[in-house]
Design a protein around this motif. Sequence first.
Motif, PDB file in Angstrom:
ATOM      1  N   LEU D 276      40.060  49.119  37.750  1.00  0.00           N
ATOM      2  CA  LEU D 276      41.016  48.576  36.787  1.00  0.00           C
ATOM      3  C   LEU D 276      40.250  47.642  35.854  1.00  0.00           C
ATOM      4  O   LEU D 276      39.308  46.968  36.293  1.00  0.00           O
ATOM      5  CB  LEU D 276      42.120  47.809  37.514  1.00  0.00           C
ATOM      6  CG  LEU D 276      42.932  48.610  38.524  1.00  0.00           C
ATOM      7  CD1 LEU D 276      43.847  47.690  39.331  1.00  0.00           C
ATOM      8  CD2 LEU D 276      43.750  49.694  37.824  1.00  0.00           C
ATOM      9  N   ALA D 277      40.644  47.616  34.589  1.00  0.00           N
ATOM     10  CA  ALA D 277      39.921  46.784  33.627  1.00  0.00           C
ATOM     11  C   ALA D 277      40.926  46.115  32.701  1.00  0.00           C
ATOM     12  O   ALA D 277      41.806  46.772  32.148  1.00  0.00           O
ATOM     13  CB  ALA D 277      38.955  47.640  32.819  1.00  0.00           C
ATOM     14  N   ASP D 278      40.770  44.819  32.538  1.00  0.00           N
ATOM     15  CA  ASP D 278      41.705  44.061  31.695  1.00  0.00           C
ATOM     16  C   ASP D 278      40.982  43.513  30.460  1.00  0.00           C
ATOM     17  O   ASP D 278      40.061  42.696  30.575  1.00  0.00           O
ATOM     18  CB  ASP D 278      42.306  42.920  32.506  1.00  0.00           C
ATOM     19  CG  ASP D 278      43.260  42.098  31.669  1.00  0.00           C
ATOM     20  OD1 ASP D 278      44.144  42.703  31.023  1.00  0.00           O
ATOM     21  OD2 ASP D 278      43.094  40.874  31.628  1.00  0.00           O
ATOM     22  N   SER D 279      41.406  43.967  29.319  1.00  0.00           N
ATOM     23  CA  SER D 279      40.684  43.618  28.089  1.00  0.00           C
ATOM     24  C   SER D 279      40.766  42.128  27.767  1.00  0.00           C
ATOM     25  O   SER D 279      39.836  41.560  27.205  1.00  0.00           O
ATOM     26  CB  SER D 279      41.230  44.438  26.916  1.00  0.00           C
ATOM     27  OG  SER D 279      42.594  44.179  26.755  1.00  0.00           O
ATOM     28  N   GLU D 280      41.847  41.495  28.158  1.00  0.00           N
ATOM     29  CA  GLU D 280      41.978  40.082  27.788  1.00  0.00           C
ATOM     30  C   GLU D 280      41.021  39.182  28.543  1.00  0.00           C
ATOM     31  O   GLU D 280      40.389  38.301  27.982  1.00  0.00           O
ATOM     32  CB  GLU D 280      43.417  39.622  28.047  1.00  0.00           C
ATOM     33  CG  GLU D 280      44.257  39.715  26.797  1.00  0.00           C
ATOM     34  CD  GLU D 280      45.662  39.253  27.055  1.00  0.00           C
ATOM     35  OE1 GLU D 280      45.836  38.132  27.588  1.00  0.00           O
ATOM     36  OE2 GLU D 280      46.587  40.044  26.761  1.00  0.00           O
ATOM     37  N   THR D 281      40.928  39.406  29.834  1.00  0.00           N
ATOM     38  CA  THR D 281      40.084  38.554  30.674  1.00  0.00           C
ATOM     39  C   THR D 281      38.700  39.151  30.889  1.00  0.00           C
ATOM     40  O   THR D 281      37.794  38.463  31.345  1.00  0.00           O
ATOM     41  CB  THR D 281      40.738  38.382  32.054  1.00  0.00           C
ATOM     42  OG1 THR D 281      40.939  39.705  32.594  1.00  0.00           O
ATOM     43  CG2 THR D 281      42.074  37.686  31.956  1.00  0.00           C
ATOM     44  N   GLY D 282      38.550  40.431  30.601  1.00  0.00           N
ATOM     45  CA  GLY D 282      37.274  41.086  30.873  1.00  0.00           C
ATOM     46  C   GLY D 282      37.095  41.410  32.335  1.00  0.00           C
ATOM     47  O   GLY D 282      36.026  41.843  32.758  1.00  0.00           O
ATOM     48  N   ARG D 283      38.137  41.200  33.116  1.00  0.00           N
ATOM     49  CA  ARG D 283      38.018  41.430  34.559  1.00  0.00           C
ATOM     50  C   ARG D 283      38.035  42.921  34.913  1.00  0.00           C
ATOM     51  O   ARG D 283      38.771  43.702  34.301  1.00  0.00           O
ATOM     52  CB  ARG D 283      39.168  40.754  35.288  1.00  0.00           C
ATOM     53  CG  ARG D 283      39.075  39.243  35.249  1.00  0.00           C
ATOM     54  CD  ARG D 283      40.311  38.607  35.863  1.00  0.00           C
ATOM     55  NE  ARG D 283      40.189  37.152  35.880  1.00  0.00           N
ATOM     56  CZ  ARG D 283      41.171  36.324  36.231  1.00  0.00           C
ATOM     57  NH1 ARG D 283      42.357  36.810  36.586  1.00  0.00           N
ATOM     58  NH2 ARG D 283      40.971  35.018  36.234  1.00  0.00           N
ATOM     59  N   ILE D 284      37.273  43.256  35.923  1.00  0.00           N
ATOM     60  CA  ILE D 284      37.238  44.625  36.449  1.00  0.00           C
ATOM     61  C   ILE D 284      37.401  44.559  37.962  1.00  0.00           C
ATOM     62  O   ILE D 284      36.727  43.771  38.633  1.00  0.00           O
ATOM     63  CB  ILE D 284      35.915  45.326  36.093  1.00  0.00           C
ATOM     64  CG1 ILE D 284      35.794  45.462  34.561  1.00  0.00           C
ATOM     65  CG2 ILE D 284      35.806  46.690  36.758  1.00  0.00           C
ATOM     66  CD1 ILE D 284      34.454  46.005  34.104  1.00  0.00           C
ATOM     67  N   ALA D 285      38.328  45.375  38.475  1.00  0.00           N
ATOM     68  CA  ALA D 285      38.520  45.474  39.938  1.00  0.00           C
ATOM     69  C   ALA D 285      38.172  46.899  40.360  1.00  0.00           C
ATOM     70  O   ALA D 285      38.735  47.856  39.825  1.00  0.00           O
ATOM     71  CB  ALA D 285      39.962  45.142  40.306  1.00  0.00           C
ATOM     72  N   ILE D 286      37.265  47.022  41.291  1.00  0.00           N
ATOM     73  CA  ILE D 286      36.756  48.335  41.703  1.00  0.00           C
ATOM     74  C   ILE D 286      37.262  48.667  43.105  1.00  0.00           C
ATOM     75  O   ILE D 286      37.133  47.855  44.027  1.00  0.00           O
ATOM     76  CB  ILE D 286      35.216  48.329  41.713  1.00  0.00           C
ATOM     77  CG1 ILE D 286      34.687  47.994  40.313  1.00  0.00           C
ATOM     78  CG2 ILE D 286      34.662  49.667  42.198  1.00  0.00           C
ATOM     79  CD1 ILE D 286      33.221  47.603  40.290  1.00  0.00           C
ATOM     80  N   TYR D 287      37.836  49.850  43.254  1.00  0.00           N
ATOM     81  CA  TYR D 287      38.270  50.328  44.569  1.00  0.00           C
ATOM     82  C   TYR D 287      37.217  51.291  45.091  1.00  0.00           C
ATOM     83  O   TYR D 287      36.825  52.220  44.381  1.00  0.00           O
ATOM     84  CB  TYR D 287      39.624  51.040  44.454  1.00  0.00           C
ATOM     85  CG  TYR D 287      40.736  50.116  44.067  1.00  0.00           C
ATOM     86  CD1 TYR D 287      40.934  49.759  42.741  1.00  0.00           C
ATOM     87  CD2 TYR D 287      41.593  49.577  45.021  1.00  0.00           C
ATOM     88  CE1 TYR D 287      41.960  48.892  42.366  1.00  0.00           C
ATOM     89  CE2 TYR D 287      42.620  48.704  44.662  1.00  0.00           C
ATOM     90  CZ  TYR D 287      42.788  48.363  43.329  1.00  0.00           C
ATOM     91  OH  TYR D 287      43.789  47.502  42.969  1.00  0.00           O
ATOM     92  N   TYR D 288      36.800  51.085  46.318  1.00  0.00           N
ATOM     93  CA  TYR D 288      35.739  51.945  46.858  1.00  0.00           C
ATOM     94  C   TYR D 288      35.990  52.228  48.335  1.00  0.00           C
ATOM     95  O   TYR D 288      36.608  51.431  49.044  1.00  0.00           O
ATOM     96  CB  TYR D 288      34.367  51.307  46.645  1.00  0.00           C
ATOM     97  CG  TYR D 288      34.100  50.073  47.469  1.00  0.00           C
ATOM     98  CD1 TYR D 288      34.583  48.825  47.094  1.00  0.00           C
ATOM     99  CD2 TYR D 288      33.345  50.153  48.648  1.00  0.00           C
ATOM    100  CE1 TYR D 288      34.342  47.687  47.850  1.00  0.00           C
ATOM    101  CE2 TYR D 288      33.092  49.024  49.413  1.00  0.00           C
ATOM    102  CZ  TYR D 288      33.593  47.795  49.016  1.00  0.00           C
ATOM    103  OH  TYR D 288      33.360  46.682  49.767  1.00  0.00           O
ATOM    104  N   GLY D 289      35.503  53.377  48.774  1.00  0.00           N
ATOM    105  CA  GLY D 289      35.598  53.732  50.177  1.00  0.00           C
ATOM    106  C   GLY D 289      34.497  53.075  50.977  1.00  0.00           C
ATOM    107  O   GLY D 289      33.361  52.958  50.510  1.00  0.00           O
ATOM    108  N   GLY D 290      34.817  52.618  52.196  1.00  0.00           N
ATOM    109  CA  GLY D 290      33.839  52.012  53.096  1.00  0.00           C
ATOM    110  C   GLY D 290      33.644  52.911  54.299  1.00  0.00           C
ATOM    111  O   GLY D 290      34.595  53.184  55.039  1.00  0.00           O
TER     112      GLY D 290
END
Lengths: 316, 316, 316, 316, 316, 316
Positions: D276-290
């Motif tokens: 997920l990426a938010d243009s306002e904050t520049g934040r990125i959340a990555i979902y990954y398999g473990g």
Amino acid sequence: MAKILNSTVKNIPWQEKPASCTDPVWRYTENPIIDRSFVKDANSIFNSAVVPYKDGFAGVFRMDDVTREQYLVTGFSDDGIHWKLNDEKIFGGYDPRLCEIDGVYYLSWVCHTVCGTSIGIATTTDFESWERYEDAVLPVSRNGVLFPRKVNGEYMLFTRPCDKGHTPYGEIFLSHSKDLTYWGKHRFVIRPEMNWEMTKVGAGPTPIETDEGWLCFYHGVLTSCNGFTYSMGAMITDKNEPWKVLHRADRYLLSPREIYEFVGDVPNVCFPCAALADSETGRIAIYYGGADTVVGLAFTTVDETINYIKEHDLIK
Amino acid sequence: MAKILNSTVKNIPWQEKPASCTDPVWRYTENPIIDRSFVKDANSIFNSAVVPYKDGFAGVFRMDDVTREQYLVTGFSDDGIHWKLNDEKIFGGYDPRLCEIDGVYYLSWVCHTVCGTSIGIATTTDFESWERYEDAVLPVSRNGVLFPRKVNGEYMLFTRPCDKGHTPYGEIFLSHSKDLTYWGKHRFVIRPEMNWEMTKVGAGPTPIETDEGWLCFYHGVLTSCNGFTYSMGAMITDKNEPWKVLHRADRYLLSPREIYEFVGDVPNVCFPCAALADSETGRIAIYYGGADTVVGLAFTTVDETINYIKEHDLIK
Amino acid sequence: MAKILNSTVKNIPWQEKPASCTDPVWRYTENPIIDRSFVKDANSIFNSAVVPYKDGFAGVFRMDDVTREQYLVTGFSDDGIHWKLNDEKIFGGYDPRLCEIDGVYYLSWVCHTVCGTSIGIATTTDFESWERYEDAVLPVSRNGVLFPRKVNGEYMLFTRPCDKGHTPYGEIFLSHSKDLTYWGKHRFVIRPEMNWEMTKVGAGPTPIETDEGWLCFYHGVLTSCNGFTYSMGAMITDKNEPWKVLHRADRYLLSPREIYEFVGDVPNVCFPCAALADSETGRIAIYYGGADTVVGLAFTTVDETINYIKEHDLIK
Amino acid sequence: MAKILNSTVKNIPWQEKPASCTDPVWRYTENPIIDRSFVKDANSIFNSAVVPYKDGFAGVFRMDDVTREQYLVTGFSDDGIHWKLNDEKIFGGYDPRLCEIDGVYYLSWVCHTVCGTSIGIATTTDFESWERYEDAVLPVSRNGVLFPRKVNGEYMLFTRPCDKGHTPYGEIFLSHSKDLTYWGKHRFVIRPEMNWEMTKVGAGPTPIETDEGWLCFYHGVLTSCNGFTYSMGAMITDKNEPWKVLHRADRYLLSPREIYEFVGDVPNVCFPCAALADSETGRIAIYYGGADTVVGLAFTTVDETINYIKEHDLIK
Amino acid sequence: MAKILNSTVKNIPWQEKPASCTDPVWRYTENPIIDRSFVKDANSIFNSAVVPYKDGFAGVFRMDDVTREQYLVTGFSDDGIHWKLNDEKIFGGYDPRLCEIDGVYYLSWVCHTVCGTSIGIATTTDFESWERYEDAVLPVSRNGVLFPRKVNGEYMLFTRPCDKGHTPYGEIFLSHSKDLTYWGKHRFVIRPEMNWEMTKVGAGPTPIETDEGWLCFYHGVLTSCNGFTYSMGAMITDKNEPWKVLHRADRYLLSPREIYEFVGDVPNVCFPCAALADSETGRIAIYYGGADTVVGLAFTTVDETINYIKEHDLIK
Amino acid sequence: MAKILNSTVKNIPWQEKPASCTDPVWRYTENPIIDRSFVKDANSIFNSAVVPYKDGFAGVFRMDDVTREQYLVTGFSDDGIHWKLNDEKIFGGYDPRLCEIDGVYYLSWVCHTVCGTSIGIATTTDFESWERYEDAVLPVSRNGVLFPRKVNGEYMLFTRPCDKGHTPYGEIFLSHSKDLTYWGKHRFVIRPEMNWEMTKVGAGPTPIETDEGWLCFYHGVLTSCNGFTYSMGAMITDKNEPWKVLHRADRYLLSPREIYEFVGDVPNVCFPCAALADSETGRIAIYYGGADTVVGLAFTTVDETINYIKEHDLIK
């Protein structure tokens, strides 16, 4: 002078050894004696078994048809050299061996199961009707070879356990049975020792009884960078404990040298599946597959072979 | 009587079937018709494509040069048997197929990319200037074969997805395109079913249209302990849904038996890449590679082949 | 006109190039010149080394016996073509190379150790008594080839490190020694670059000194779906820094085309192990193994070869 | 300051970077966020895709059930961290990716065919009813990832062609389509370059559009003596020609270090499938398999990541 | 009472053996002593070498960075337990060993060449400036370990020749040199004999001189269905002919049991690379890699170890 | 309500199913119950067999010692949970199974022969003195499991033929014997059908007789990119023809989820070798190996298991 026991084949196929030949086994000059033209829809005929039958010979032949499925067919011959084969498939599978015990003919071969090959066993008295027994062993196994008489009251069977592919290992074992259905007392016989057989070994023709013990031809496989090479070796095992090897040649007695052995569906294969032995003359005629494509014939005598084995003995 | 459609080749190369031959396909007696001597610096010439062209024939030939790099060269012939090849390399890659659609010649072949092979596509009207299209598929793929006309308004392409090495599996697929650039609707056609093709199958010559459907020769590969053996099989697919197999022979129609098929750079290979078909006579001439070294020629008729397929039909 | 240095062989074996031949190297028309019949109990004789000796030639030959164990035997010839070989095994191992330095003959070969092969080194002045040195390198290595003189006061040895099986990789290195016992300064020479040699390369005959540098024939291996194909390539290295390659042909100069190269114990092998070179005539005679079964002979001239290398130069 | 384009996710999951952390990506402290307990009869849940949906988030999750067959299920969340998953299987197959184009949600995943895996494509607007398209490519392929908008009027799809097993190679390609059915113009994007990805690479989450180009996370695989290790890398590709790589980190950004990445059904796996990426904050959340067992969450910002890529740039 | 010779390390790291421990070697309770956090951009630190230096200790550490490329870095410690490492990479390569001869520190390690790994050799007196020698051997080799003094006037080097991958075989050899540049007289030392080391063996820490001979720890590798397991064994070799093994334990002395040995980048690895030995107390401190991820420390005494070897002696 | 027949174990180990558990089998909360500390010089103890004996329980345990050679040792317990093991090795080999027939205890296990493993058979009445029979089958075989009574007057033995390595295939067979020496009538039972067991299957604990037929737990193996994963499945076979499968669960009943199953000498292994069954309560206690390192205990009831099998039945 070594002697063949319990096997008289007056009209055994024969050619004298060529003067120039220094090898213990020599090829029939008109090889191959059988090729694909002998059976309708055959791709190749090879690795086949013969026995004396009535005044001539009968055989069970590996016939791969043009689907490349493997089958067994029968054939008959007056002289052991010129054969007439039947188109009718008697069993699926390959690499048959034949022996006669008390007037009954025993066929063992590599049969297919749902999980790899096993050793099929069947009997006949006329090569027309067959009685099939339980498969002798758990898959995966190949090269099942019965002895031509009971030893100590039990049937004896050589086998070569393997895996489901072009197995990169292989040793010969001997199993016992009182009834051809239940098998036990599995004895290790030989494993690869010399370069020419370094990948695997497997039993060949029905063992020949001699006064020195059981004369057993077998095949050995060497792996070159371009695949397997199949050659024929020989050993003598104990008369009463036939898993005990008394003598064993450190070298092959027959190996691909002719074009019909070098070239064909599987290059570089000499694969012996049958041998006739005549006690009076000491003559031995060996039937072997060439390049997984044709049947060839080779000759030796019990004396030549046994001397050769002892002269180049791996044991001791 | 089966009929060939949309393909007249009056001067199709031809030899009558030998009286002794019981096979559905027979070899040209002067095989091989092309060898390395036809092109300067060639190591081998094989697996090649031909089409009727003007009053004679044109071809695109796989030529491996003495660096063992693969290239395509063109050639021409009056009779389809005696060929003159050009030294000039038109494309890198191998195993070309050719067909004509509406007066334009379409070439498909195994082209190299940075990540394994793809299917190159190019067109010509004169075998001198070529227009190259986008590679049809993602690597890795081989055996891309176009149909000789659009079906339902779309180009049809057989392919055989594979891996980067001597792939141990392989099925034939069919893809659709409206423009030769974008491909989709990938349909499974066949996979290995019988022993002779058990390792993999791949499309061969351009399909031949008949009143029974598309007659498709293809190759199948068997793996022996000494490597791959390539043979030729055949099937008939639905005229309008050419990925649906109506009939398929359970056995090969051509398999290595001659020395130029058994011996060469890759022993034991018959690899068909082209077929001419004449609707008037029903004659079919098949061009195939022998042992990855030479080009051979074989003959059949639409009747012989279709009867043979139906007689030994794998489908039901 | 390129010139051979430091090697005069007046009676070098020779046949003129056939008019029809467009290749840089041509075969002796009576090939093979040596086969298994030359030594008792031999399975095959191939990959062998020869040097001028007295008024004729001496050689060390790879002889695999019928156990398929590898040995070296000696032989002598007046004309380099007709040979008489001795049955006596001088060493175990295979693929010998020979060179003469200051009147002493140096033999290097692939010798067996308890953990894979190494490079054996031995010297003789009469081909009867031999002095063996320490094995040159850690196992596993093959194709150890000495230079025919010291360079900058040091012995030079080509090697080809490998693994214990049919190694799927291989590069040529050069090592230095002041005393034939301690080796160091291991320099990389070449690795596979072109398709025909893509699996591995290994040094061949003793390098030939020319005014352009060291002319080195070597073998390269391509892997087809049916195994390895061995061909012969050539390069020229720097006179004083012989690990620096000045020129290298992008293509083979000799590759299996004849039946004795295609068919035998290992199909599709041309493996050069020795070369005679005559400075006066510029003639070069190459001895090579065919199909790991026989010895063949081929010819070229220093001019043909060096021109061919430069014309098809991989270096820039 | 790099900027995210066209993606606003106000309630993007988030944790600030720990003071002690010097890495560009940091893990959620409550990882794993999803495990097998979330779905009945699940063996494991991992390698899953999420998108913003209504006021929260929707996802498609890889759920291997206790037969070890792979399926996709849907799930919903208010905060992107706490999820509720449905038991109902929507498709067979694995490793889903999701993106939204013009209000429609596009799902691509590894679907099974009769001959290996292909890339399935389906669309939904409500995560309940799905429309399935033709499979995009010929088998065998995995890691099919759609771009979140058309580029130059065409859909863009990353793929990773492979073989039928645990493929030992793998490169990322990009294909074009005007209609999601016919695909062409297959462009090579990247192949393994560095040790951490030396065995293969494959596309990961849906690319993130930034003012510097497309930010693409991907996975790379290293082969140790005990199997594969999966890590996450990143690159930036050209906005208009997204197969052209402008920048690429020479090192991984996330690699197994935590027990839920080291230990599980497949040890040593971090496999990113969504971001997920938010243009306002520049934040990125990555979902990954473990470890092919659970779903983890990790964070970064567009600035951190792009700076890191450029600082350790493999390109030039 | 066995005695350590020529090695006094007053401040050798030490913990007494726990009362409950019945093994000959026991772990430091605060293991691991070094992990990736000790060096910037490190992925892992393991398989490292230490020597007494000035009043404390110096070391050369294997540091794989986040590209997964392998490098060596230096470090220093007062007590041998708490270390400070430098970020600066001194060499590429891995698995260093260190010894001191006459005031000079000798480093040997697995260095990369264009054709696989060799044994790099370098010297220092201050762990800042290094003099590099010629690589000792032809590639491919690993586990090069120098003896801590000349024997009979020659340097002694253990090596373990191998192939280019995760080699499935491996024996220890010993080579001689008068000058660290030219090496010869390669002697076979040991090969796998017992199950725990059945795949391969390789030299470990610098040999420790004792009155019984050279005490040599080494690693052995077992292959399970899930990969390699590395354990530590021990042997004693002859003082003057150090390739002759006098005693050798039939069992491992240290094998993965702790979570930091079972879990990490390569599960199930104990890999010893260094040992400190104090002649006065008989104490030995062994540094070993855990799971190719961290450095662990273990303890024993010369008496415990030598008694254990003799009690479970494979020799005779 | 399914009923256990012929097996009363009043003091069967037991824990009630946790409320939160939805699986058909649940683990003992104090697992593992046995580890290496139970026997001197043990590396690991796992894959072991137990039977009711006198007022408590006796067992035969697989103990790999620190040479990593495999042995069997005995042990005794009052409650089936707390065990005391003997250090004395009774046989070499591994993976024992135990059953009682008419007051005699029958042990079958994987014994070593000169050519791969076979199935050893021995009997005891006191777990001190043993009578050994002929090995039941030709090598190579593993997982030999006797039935707890004769069926139709014959002993019944499950086996799993395999190759000499970490066999990539495996099916369960059943053989018959009248005397424990000669075996025949080999019947195919099952092969892999579902993903979780796709590589191979092998018999587990002694079958449990129920009124529905023989309840047989077995193991199945899945191959991930990082090796094998062993899980436990279950089936019910015909009472009188026990090779006929009446019901078979399509899914595993136990698979690695706990740290002692995921982590150890072989990660990701649950391998059941024994089960106690109490007819009165319907309780079943299963002993299984964890990660080839420890012994774990799990519980179920005949009702739960049989219902689960039928609910997820693969048969029809």
